[in-house]
Design a protein around this motif. Structure first.
Motif, PDB file in Angstrom:
ATOM      1  N   LYS A   1      -5.017  -3.483  -2.112  1.00 27.15           N
ATOM      2  CA  LYS A   1      -4.110  -2.851  -1.163  1.00 27.15           C
ATOM      3  C   LYS A   1      -2.947  -2.222  -1.907  1.00 27.15           C
ATOM      4  N   THR A   2      -2.632  -0.995  -1.524  1.00 21.76           N
ATOM      5  CA  THR A   2      -1.508  -0.318  -2.150  1.00 21.76           C
ATOM      6  C   THR A   2      -0.201  -0.744  -1.473  1.00 21.76           C
ATOM      7  N   TYR A   3       0.887  -0.410  -2.119  1.00 22.98           N
ATOM      8  CA  TYR A   3       2.211  -0.692  -1.543  1.00 22.98           C
ATOM      9  C   TYR A   3       2.345  -0.044  -0.168  1.00 22.98           C
ATOM     10  N   LEU A   4       1.869   1.210  -0.051  1.00 28.89           N
ATOM     11  CA  LEU A   4       1.995   1.912   1.234  1.00 28.89           C
ATOM     12  C   LEU A   4       1.149   1.265   2.319  1.00 28.89           C
ATOM     13  N   ASP A   5      -0.047   0.788   1.967  1.00 33.15           N
ATOM     14  CA  ASP A   5      -0.882   0.078   2.939  1.00 33.15           C
ATOM     15  C   ASP A   5      -0.163  -1.175   3.445  1.00 33.15           C
ATOM     16  N   LYS A   6       0.451  -1.908   2.525  1.00 29.86           N
ATOM     17  CA  LYS A   6       1.175  -3.125   2.909  1.00 29.86           C
ATOM     18  C   LYS A   6       2.383  -2.792   3.780  1.00 29.86           C
ATOM     19  N   ALA A   7       3.121  -1.745   3.400  1.00 26.72           N
ATOM     20  CA  ALA A   7       4.298  -1.340   4.180  1.00 26.72           C
ATOM     21  C   ALA A   7       3.884  -0.886   5.580  1.00 26.72           C
ATOM     22  N   LEU A   8       2.800  -0.125   5.668  1.00 24.86           N
ATOM     23  CA  LEU A   8       2.298   0.316   6.969  1.00 24.86           C
ATOM     24  C   LEU A   8       1.894  -0.895   7.803  1.00 24.86           C
ATOM     25  N   GLY A   9       1.185  -1.831   7.195  1.00 20.31           N
ATOM     26  CA  GLY A   9       0.760  -3.028   7.907  1.00 20.31           C
ATOM     27  C   GLY A   9       1.939  -3.819   8.448  1.00 20.31           C
ATOM     28  N   THR A  10       2.969  -3.966   7.635  1.00 23.96           N
ATOM     29  CA  THR A  10       4.163  -4.698   8.060  1.00 23.96           C
ATOM     30  C   THR A  10       4.854  -3.978   9.213  1.00 23.96           C
ATOM     31  N   ALA A  11       5.010  -2.670   9.098  1.00 17.53           N
ATOM     32  CA  ALA A  11       5.657  -1.896  10.159  1.00 17.53           C
ATOM     33  C   ALA A  11       4.864  -1.981  11.464  1.00 17.53           C
ATOM     34  N   CYS A  12       3.565  -1.876  11.364  1.00 18.63           N
ATOM     35  CA  CYS A  12       2.721  -1.942  12.557  1.00 18.63           C
ATOM     36  C   CYS A  12       2.773  -3.330  13.184  1.00 18.63           C
TER      37      CYS A  12
END
Length: 75
Positions: A1-12
């Motif tokens: 998982k990339t940083y952006l995938d993790k950030a998107l997941g957290t935001a969602c």
């Protein structure tokens, strides 16, 4: 998982916990976008949609607008 995938997941996740319904649409020309994709994981249950061409995309947006038409905001 990339940083952006993790950030998107957290935001969602945070938005869904707050009661926000999230629709996501994967617009792909013939590619298969699985339910394990970041967009699918971000969507609220039953709100991950796909469209493979312009007509399908228009129909998908129409279905979302029909679903939202019953929502009423109040103070």
């Amino acid at each position: 998982k990339t940083y952006l995938d993790k950030a998107l997941g957290t935001a969602c996740d945070n938005a869904k916990v707050a009661g926000v319904t999230i629709y996501t649409i994967a617009y792909t020309a013939g590619a298969d976008v699985g339910t394990d994709s970041p967009m699918a994981k971000c969507a609220s249950p039953g709100k991950f949609l796909t469209a493979t061409d312009g007509a399908a995309l228009a129909a998908t947006f129409k279905a979302i607008s029909d679903n939202l038409a019953g929502i009423h905001l109040s103070k």
